[in-house]
Design an enzyme around this catalytic site. Structure first.
Site, short mmCIF file in Angstrom:
data_model
loop_
_atom_site.label_atom_id
_atom_site.label_comp_id
_atom_site.label_asym_id
_atom_site.label_seq_id
_atom_site.Cartn_x
_atom_site.Cartn_y
_atom_site.Cartn_z
CG ASN A 50 1.49 2.88 4.45
OD1 ASN A 50 0.24 2.41 4.49
ND2 ASN A 50 2.57 1.89 4.07
CG LEU A 64 -2.17 -0.95 1.21
CD1 LEU A 64 -2.84 -1.13 2.57
CD2 LEU A 64 -3.07 -0.34 0.17
CE LYS A 70 -3.08 0.96 11.36
NZ LYS A 70 -2.26 1.85 10.40
CG ASP A 127 10.86 -0.82 3.22
OD1 ASP A 127 9.69 -0.81 3.16
OD2 ASP A 127 11.61 -1.63 3.80
CE1 TYR A 145 -2.62 -2.84 11.88
CE2 TYR A 145 -4.93 -3.48 11.72
CZ TYR A 145 -3.66 -2.74 11.19
OH TYR A 145 -3.88 -2.35 9.96
CB THR A 182 -2.11 -6.11 2.61
OG1 THR A 182 -2.91 -6.77 3.41
CG2 THR A 182 -2.96 -4.78 2.21
#
Length: 318
Positions: free
Chosen positions: A89, A17, A159, A36, A155, A189
């Site tokens: 992201n 993504l 989020k 990255d 997670y 993904t």
């Protein structure tokens, strides 16, 4: 109204993504700082963007610390002269049910998703404010942060926390002309590849074929490119009036999520004691309790995974 002359940072953009977001921002004219933890992956992402005709540079580092946030902003200014857009992201998964989740599992996910978003946004906003830039902050949320998912305590916390921070930042940044929004992607993904329910959709995507309409329309599940247009739009001047919003994108579907509000309200003079609640709660609120987790439609027979049959009843996640 494109992004020519603007500079963006996209964390976690070596693949998946994040790379789709970076490529779309570059296609719309922005120069992009790719990020990255793998130098080879980051370098390949830069080559891909340049092969598309765009401009890109890489910062190889794990987000989370203030030092890395500073590196990212400094790289944008050094390589391209300014910063206008930040897309946070970067993320990792350490999925386990609550009793199996370790402190390390929890901290690792919180550090990358939540703290990484916090430190990068703080650094970008400082640059925007100091230089009079009407910048764009685009954070990445998840359906898990909105409704919960079994096995994702860490997670979900991260989020949901991002959404809470964005609502606060929208208030704090408004005077400076900076906007902050959340994108909720629903796309194929590495994670969804392992879920049997999405097997036929992911396989079609990997073959370069269009996903079945059931996934794209009925579920709002699509490819990374189906989300990247929204990210680029929120980065543009056309979205100057959009602030503090949570917007979902996937397949053929676009969604504007509500902000939490009271589902029902009752008053009792003198307040609500234990016995009052025992006697009255069910009659007042029992039919108004809110659902948790996502509920998926049953798969049509031709789209059921080959390894095992999907349940006949709607599958509940969470």
């Amino acid at each position: 109204m494109d992004l020519s002359g603007k500079v963006a940072i996209v964390t976690g953009s070596g693949r998946g993504l994040g790379l789709a977001y970076a490529r779309e921002l570059a296609r719309q004219g922005a120069a992009v700082v790719v990020n990255d933890i793998d130098s080879a992956v980051a370098a390949e992402a830069v080559r891909t963007i340049e092969a598309d005709g765009g401009k890109a540079a890489a910062v190889v580092a794990p987000v989370g610390t203030t030092d890395v946030a500073q590196q990212l902003v400094q790289a944008a200014v050094k390589e391209f002269g300014r910063l206008d857009i930040l897309v946070t992201n970067a993320g990792i998964l350490r999925d386990k049910s609550l009793l199996k989740m370790t402190d390390e599992d929890f901290d690792a996910v919180i550090n990358v998703h939540l703290r990484g978003t916090f430190t990068c946004v703080r650094e970008a906003f400082a640059y925007f404010k100091e230089n009079g830039v009407s910048g764009r902050i685009i954070t990445i949320g998840s359906p898990t942060g909105q409704r919960g998912t079994f096995g994702q305590t860490n997670y979900a916390a991260a989020k949901a926390g991002i959404v809470g921070m964005v609502r606060t930042w929208a208030l704090e940044m408004k005077k400076a002309g900076v906007t902050a929004n959340v994108v909720i992607p629903v796309a194929a993904t590495a994670m969804t590849k392992t879920v049997p329910y999405f097997q036929k959709a992911v396989e079609a995507d990997e073959r370069g074929e269009a996903m079945p309409a059931f996934f794209r329309h009925d579920l709002g599940f699509g490819t990374a490119d189906d989300v990247s247009g929204l990210v680029a739009f929120l980065a543009s001047d056309a979205a100057a009036g959009i602030n503090g919003q949570v917007i979902g994108a996937g397949g053929d579907r676009l969604q504007l999520w509500t902000h939490p509000d009271a589902a029902a309200t009752e008053y009792r003079e003198g307040g609500w004691g234990y016995q009052d609640l025992v006697e009255d709660f069910a009659s007042l609120f029992g039919d108004k309790l809110q659902g948790v987790g996502e509920e998926f439609l049953p798969l049509p027979e031709e789209l059921q995974p080959e390894a095992r049959q999907a349940p006949a009843e709607p599958a509940k996640v969470g």
